[in-house]
Structures are given as C-alpha cells and as structure tokens.
Design a protein around this motif. Structure first.
Motif, PDB file in Angstrom:
ATOM      1  N   GLY A 124      68.479  50.507  82.685  1.00 14.56           N
ATOM      2  CA  GLY A 124      69.203  50.386  84.087  1.00 14.56           C
ATOM      3  C   GLY A 124      70.164  49.327  84.065  1.00 14.56           C
ATOM      4  N   ILE A 125      69.536  48.162  83.871  1.00 18.24           N
ATOM      5  CA  ILE A 125      70.369  46.858  84.193  1.00 18.24           C
ATOM      6  C   ILE A 125      70.936  46.287  82.863  1.00 18.24           C
ATOM      7  CG2 ILE A 125      68.704  46.568  86.019  1.00 18.24           C
ATOM      8  CD1 ILE A 125      67.209  44.352  84.515  1.00 18.24           C
ATOM      9  N   LEU A 126      70.315  46.251  81.733  1.00 23.23           N
ATOM     10  CA  LEU A 126      70.926  45.577  80.488  1.00 23.23           C
ATOM     11  C   LEU A 126      72.090  46.165  80.061  1.00 23.23           C
ATOM     12  CD1 LEU A 126      67.496  44.785  78.321  1.00 23.23           C
ATOM     13  CD2 LEU A 126      68.644  43.472  80.089  1.00 23.23           C
ATOM     14  N   SER A 127      72.830  45.167  79.282  1.00 23.15           N
ATOM     15  CA  SER A 127      74.073  45.728  78.610  1.00 23.15           C
ATOM     16  C   SER A 127      73.916  46.861  77.594  1.00 23.15           C
ATOM     17  CB  SER A 127      74.928  44.377  78.327  1.00 23.15           C
ATOM     18  OG  SER A 127      75.790  45.005  77.154  1.00 23.15           O
ATOM     19  N   LYS A 128      74.954  47.604  77.448  1.00 22.81           N
ATOM     20  CA  LYS A 128      74.969  48.606  76.190  1.00 22.81           C
ATOM     21  C   LYS A 128      74.849  47.825  74.912  1.00 22.81           C
ATOM     22  CE  LYS A 128      80.104  48.980  75.846  1.00 22.81           C
ATOM     23  NZ  LYS A 128      81.179  49.884  75.710  1.00 22.81           N
ATOM     24  N   PHE A 129      75.088  46.318  74.845  1.00 17.59           N
ATOM     25  CA  PHE A 129      74.996  45.794  73.606  1.00 17.59           C
ATOM     26  C   PHE A 129      73.596  45.104  73.357  1.00 17.59           C
ATOM     27  CE2 PHE A 129      79.424  45.011  75.010  1.00 17.59           C
ATOM     28  CZ  PHE A 129      80.129  45.727  74.167  1.00 17.59           C
ATOM     29  N   ALA A 130      72.853  45.399  74.336  1.00 11.99           N
ATOM     30  CA  ALA A 130      71.267  44.937  74.481  1.00 11.99           C
ATOM     31  C   ALA A 130      70.518  45.590  73.434  1.00 11.99           C
ATOM     32  CB  ALA A 130      70.627  44.613  75.337  1.00 11.99           C
ATOM     33  N   CYS A 131      69.573  44.821  72.678  1.00 10.39           N
ATOM     34  CA  CYS A 131      68.446  45.666  72.108  1.00 10.39           C
ATOM     35  C   CYS A 131      67.361  45.847  72.881  1.00 10.39           C
ATOM     36  CB  CYS A 131      68.151  44.965  70.938  1.00 10.39           C
ATOM     37  SG  CYS A 131      66.842  45.640  69.845  1.00 10.39           S
ATOM     38  N   THR A 132      67.118  47.116  73.482  1.00 12.33           N
ATOM     39  CA  THR A 132      66.139  47.254  74.431  1.00 12.33           C
ATOM     40  C   THR A 132      64.963  47.615  73.805  1.00 12.33           C
ATOM     41  OG1 THR A 132      66.354  49.663  74.293  1.00 12.33           O
ATOM     42  CG2 THR A 132      67.937  48.755  75.751  1.00 12.33           C
ATOM     43  N   SER A 133      63.803  47.614  74.549  1.00 17.16           N
ATOM     44  CA  SER A 133      62.445  47.610  74.124  1.00 17.16           C
ATOM     45  C   SER A 133      61.990  48.753  73.703  1.00 17.16           C
ATOM     46  CB  SER A 133      61.488  47.184  75.279  1.00 17.16           C
ATOM     47  OG  SER A 133      61.624  46.027  75.806  1.00 17.16           O
ATOM     48  N   VAL A 134      62.811  50.141  73.748  1.00 16.97           N
ATOM     49  CA  VAL A 134      62.575  51.250  73.218  1.00 16.97           C
ATOM     50  C   VAL A 134      63.647  51.509  71.806  1.00 16.97           C
ATOM     51  CG1 VAL A 134      61.797  52.287  75.263  1.00 16.97           C
ATOM     52  CG2 VAL A 134      64.375  52.513  74.935  1.00 16.97           C
ATOM     53  N   ASP A 135      64.514  50.749  71.499  1.00 23.60           N
ATOM     54  CA  ASP A 135      65.013  50.614  70.430  1.00 23.60           C
ATOM     55  C   ASP A 135      64.117  51.082  69.308  1.00 23.60           C
ATOM     56  OD1 ASP A 135      68.055  50.067  69.229  1.00 23.60           O
ATOM     57  OD2 ASP A 135      66.478  49.179  67.867  1.00 23.60           O
ATOM     58  N   GLU A 136      64.530  52.130  68.405  1.00 26.91           N
ATOM     59  CA  GLU A 136      63.602  52.547  67.403  1.00 26.91           C
ATOM     60  C   GLU A 136      63.607  51.609  66.422  1.00 26.91           C
ATOM     61  OE1 GLU A 136      62.678  56.312  64.477  1.00 26.91           O
ATOM     62  OE2 GLU A 136      63.993  56.744  66.164  1.00 26.91           O
ATOM     63  N   LYS A 137      64.704  51.056  65.740  1.00 26.61           N
ATOM     64  CA  LYS A 137      64.782  50.160  64.581  1.00 26.61           C
ATOM     65  C   LYS A 137      64.407  48.858  65.002  1.00 26.61           C
ATOM     66  CE  LYS A 137      68.052  48.114  61.127  1.00 26.61           C
ATOM     67  NZ  LYS A 137      69.484  48.193  60.748  1.00 26.61           N
ATOM     68  N   GLY A 138      64.854  48.307  66.077  1.00 25.26           N
ATOM     69  CA  GLY A 138      64.235  46.972  66.492  1.00 25.26           C
ATOM     70  C   GLY A 138      63.026  46.961  66.633  1.00 25.26           C
ATOM     71  N   THR A 139      62.358  47.594  67.162  1.00 22.47           N
ATOM     72  CA  THR A 139      60.886  47.648  67.647  1.00 22.47           C
ATOM     73  C   THR A 139      60.011  47.999  66.499  1.00 22.47           C
ATOM     74  OG1 THR A 139      60.890  49.884  68.821  1.00 22.47           O
ATOM     75  CG2 THR A 139      61.301  47.887  69.976  1.00 22.47           C
ATOM     76  N   LYS A 140      60.476  48.461  65.368  1.00 26.88           N
ATOM     77  CA  LYS A 140      59.526  48.698  64.401  1.00 26.88           C
ATOM     78  C   LYS A 140      58.731  47.764  63.806  1.00 26.88           C
ATOM     79  CE  LYS A 140      59.672  51.372  59.756  1.00 26.88           C
ATOM     80  NZ  LYS A 140      58.899  52.326  60.297  1.00 26.88           N
ATOM     81  N   ARG A 141      57.492  47.871  63.448  1.00 26.12           N
ATOM     82  CA  ARG A 141      56.550  47.246  62.821  1.00 26.12           C
ATOM     83  C   ARG A 141      56.101  47.262  61.420  1.00 26.12           C
ATOM     84  NH1 ARG A 141      54.884  43.695  66.813  1.00 26.12           N
ATOM     85  NH2 ARG A 141      55.164  44.514  69.300  1.00 26.12           N
ATOM     86  N   ARG A 142      55.593  46.448  60.766  1.00 24.95           N
ATOM     87  CA  ARG A 142      55.267  47.003  59.303  1.00 24.95           C
ATOM     88  C   ARG A 142      54.144  47.804  59.322  1.00 24.95           C
ATOM     89  NH1 ARG A 142      53.920  42.088  55.094  1.00 24.95           N
ATOM     90  NH2 ARG A 142      52.263  41.583  56.667  1.00 24.95           N
ATOM     91  N   ARG A 143      53.052  47.405  60.317  1.00 23.43           N
ATOM     92  CA  ARG A 143      52.022  48.384  60.564  1.00 23.43           C
ATOM     93  C   ARG A 143      51.967  49.059  61.892  1.00 23.43           C
ATOM     94  NH1 ARG A 143      50.040  43.481  58.732  1.00 23.43           N
ATOM     95  NH2 ARG A 143      48.934  43.148  60.740  1.00 23.43           N
ATOM     96  N   TYR A 144      51.796  50.294  62.097  1.00 19.37           N
ATOM     97  CA  TYR A 144      51.790  50.841  63.337  1.00 19.37           C
ATOM     98  C   TYR A 144      50.663  50.395  64.236  1.00 19.37           C
ATOM     99  CZ  TYR A 144      51.147  54.370  66.884  1.00 19.37           C
ATOM    100  OH  TYR A 144      51.152  55.120  68.052  1.00 19.37           O
ATOM    101  N   GLU A 145      50.994  50.149  65.651  1.00 16.16           N
ATOM    102  CA  GLU A 145      49.961  49.698  66.433  1.00 16.16           C
ATOM    103  C   GLU A 145      50.359  50.692  67.616  1.00 16.16           C
ATOM    104  OE1 GLU A 145      50.221  45.698  67.693  1.00 16.16           O
ATOM    105  OE2 GLU A 145      50.228  45.051  65.643  1.00 16.16           O
ATOM    106  N   GLU A 146      49.145  50.928  68.687  1.00 11.72           N
ATOM    107  CA  GLU A 146      49.362  51.579  69.914  1.00 11.72           C
ATOM    108  C   GLU A 146      50.106  50.677  70.822  1.00 11.72           C
ATOM    109  OE1 GLU A 146      48.726  54.707  70.713  1.00 11.72           O
ATOM    110  OE2 GLU A 146      47.723  55.129  68.932  1.00 11.72           O
ATOM    111  N   LYS A 147      50.974  51.319  71.583  1.00 13.33           N
ATOM    112  CA  LYS A 147      51.728  50.452  72.630  1.00 13.33           C
ATOM    113  C   LYS A 147      50.644  49.871  73.807  1.00 13.33           C
ATOM    114  CE  LYS A 147      56.114  52.864  71.971  1.00 13.33           C
ATOM    115  NZ  LYS A 147      56.798  51.551  71.334  1.00 13.33           N
TER     116      LYS A 147
END
Length: 332
Positions: free
Chosen positions: A13-36
């Motif tokens: 709701g508050i970040l710019s459209k240019f931000a990488c949010t915490s739900v961005d699929e590519k940006g938050t991808k980890r080498r090993r899967y972890e529970e959130k």
C-alpha cells in the motif's frame, strides 16, 4: 493473518511501484526452500542473519583506509558498513523503496572484504589463481562459507545487490541505492579521517566541488542524498548531472591525494608481505588449515581454501598468525 502478512500488505500500500516488495517472487527466492517466518518478512530475515553472522563481527577489526591507525575515531570496515546502511536507508525511505531490502544489502556488502583494505584485495587478486574481488567474495561468504559451509541462504535480491555494489547495475532499485550510498559514505568519511591524520587540510579540498556539495561532511552527505532522492526512481538511481560532476571530481581528488598517498599507504608493503607469506605457507601446507578450510581444499583445491581463509581474517588475526608462524619465540 499473521504479523508478516500484515507487513506485506502494508508494503504493497505504501511503497513505490519501483520497489522490490517482500512478496516479489524473484527477489525473495532462496537457494533452499524455507518456511516463512510469522513475524518477519523475507528481507528482514536476511538483515538479521547478516547482522548475527561471524563475518559481520570481524569487520570491526578490518582496515578501511588507514592501516593500524592510532586513535579510536578512525573508520573500520564495520563503521563504514553502518554509515553506508544509514545513508542507504535514508535514500530508500525518501524514494518509498524497500528499506529492509536496502539495509540487508548495505549490511552485507563488505562481508567478504580482505584484511588490510584494498591493499589486501589487490594482493589476493594477484596471487590467487581464481582472482579476488571483495564483492564476489561477499556473495561467497553468505552462500558457502558462513555457518560451517551451510551459508545464510539469503534471497536473490540481497545477494544480487551485494554482488553489484561496486561497479555494476543491480536488479533492484534498492541494490543501486547501496552502490551510491557506499561511495557517498567512503569519500566523505575518508576526507574526515585524512584530515585527522594530517594528510589533508580542509583548505586542500577542491573549491569547485566544495562550492557545489558543501564545506562540511554533513553538508556534503545531505547534498548528495537529496540529489539522489530528487533525481527519483523512474530512471536509474543516480545524482543529478551537476552533483554527479562535483562528486566524480571529488572522488578523483581523493584517489590522487589520499588513496595513493605514501603517507596513507606507508605500511602497505608490510601488509602485502604478510599476506604473501601466509598464502605461500598454507599452499605448501594445506593440512595446517582449520578443518572447515581443509574440507574446502578437498572439494575444490588449496588455492580456493587458502584464499577463503586469508580473506576472512581480520587485520589483527593475520598479524598474530604471521607472528606465530614466522617470528622466533623468545625464551622466558
């Protein structure tokens, strides 16, 4: 809905459209899967992992510019990192980008830096068959060396920002903020340290640059931060053309007058000798490496293991180890 999910909705709701949010699929991808985590976003978790890792604590005993300075107020690699983080967060907030991602990149950007500053980096780059760049080693630290080889399992966006913080364009706006925050921090705190060391006088600073950026450290940092924010996030993260010109001229001045100044570099030949001697010793005697590095030698080779070991040392640890190995011990 847990706390993390509420935070993610707030970000949207508050970040710019240019931000990488915490739900961005590519940006938050980890080498090993972890529970959130139910409380922290993915980038908050990365920030915390970096802050609590061994490599971060060692930064307090790694050189920034001056080797073994006498005085409590000279910068170390750790204080530099904290100043970069503060500057980067200010810019990120001003542009409504992701502060947590920005902070994580900033805190991790120098984790792989060698002892003895860029002098140590240069000699390792010469003698290691793999070469050595501190920004790539920082990624190796968080990916493969921390936690006894398990790594920190950081997100793609954080690792990408760390890898690109010196001279490349990052995949996120937040990563590119850290690249600028790094140069804003080191140029201005190195001016202050150089004046403290009597290598520079305030009157030595180029007038045309100071007229544009400001006479004091605070004024210059404020001018540079404001320029990045006012330039905006629509295009590349950068200064305005006028401020960019003054910044680049001041940076060139620092390279000419400080970073290559014999007074600032008087001890570097000794540091080079220490690293060369340690490297040669462990290449010839890889069985003398600590166990975790012997395992790296088995998996890769001795060069990879020795470079990882030496690059992770603090300045004082390298000197003490050199003393133990090569300086005669006297009878008591």
């Amino acid at each position: 809905m847990n706390i993390r999910e509420q935070t993610e909705i707030t970000e949207m709701g508050i970040l710019s459209k240019f931000a990488c949010t915490s739900v961005d699929e590519k940006g938050t991808k980890r080498r090993r899967y972890e529970e959130k985590c139910p409380y922290r976003t993915e980038f908050q978790r990365d920030r915390d992992r970096i802050l609590h890792c061994n490599s971060f604590r060692r930064l307090k005993r790694k050189t920034q510019v001056f080797l073994s300075p006498v005085g409590d107020h000279y910068r170390t690699r750790l204080t530099h990192t904290l100043e970069v983080s503060q500057i980067a967060r200010t810019i990120s907030r001003g542009l409504r980008l992701n502060e947590d991602l920005t902070e994580a990149i900033a805190l991790g950007h120098d984790l792989g830096h060698s002892p003895f500053g860029h002098c140590g980096e240069a000699v390792l780059n010469q003698i290691c068959r793999y070469g050595f760049k501190h920004y790539l080693q920082s990624v190796r630290v968080v990916d493969s060396l921390e936690k006894q080889g398990e790594g920190l399992n950081l997100t793609f966006a954080v690792k990408n920002g760390i890898a690109c913080h010196t001279n490349a364009v990052a995949a996120t706006k937040e990563g590119n903020i850290v690249r600028l925050a790094d140069t804003i921090a080191y140029i201005n705190h190195d001016i202050e340290d150089s004046i403290r060391a009597n290598i520079l006088k305030p009157s030595d600073l180029p007038y045309d640059c100071i007229k544009v950026l400001g006479r004091t450290k605070t004024q210059r940092i404020t001018t540079l931060i404001a320029s990045v924010i006012e330039h905006g996030a629509v295009f590349d993260i950068d200064f305005s053309p006028k401020i960019r010109k003054a910044h680049d001229e001041l940076k060139k001045f620092m390279f000419d007058k400080v970073y290559t100044n014999p007074a600032a570099k008087i001890e570097e030949s000794k540091a080079v000798g220490i690293i060369e001697k340690l490297y040669s010793y462990y290449i010839k005697n890889p069985e003398k490496l600590p166990e975790e590095y012997r395992n790296i030698a088995k998996k890769f080779d001795a060069d990879r293991a020795v470079c990882d070991y030496i690059s992770g040392m603090s300045d004082s640890y390298a000197v003490d180890l050199y003393t133990d190995l090569f300086v005669p011990k006297f009878w008591k």
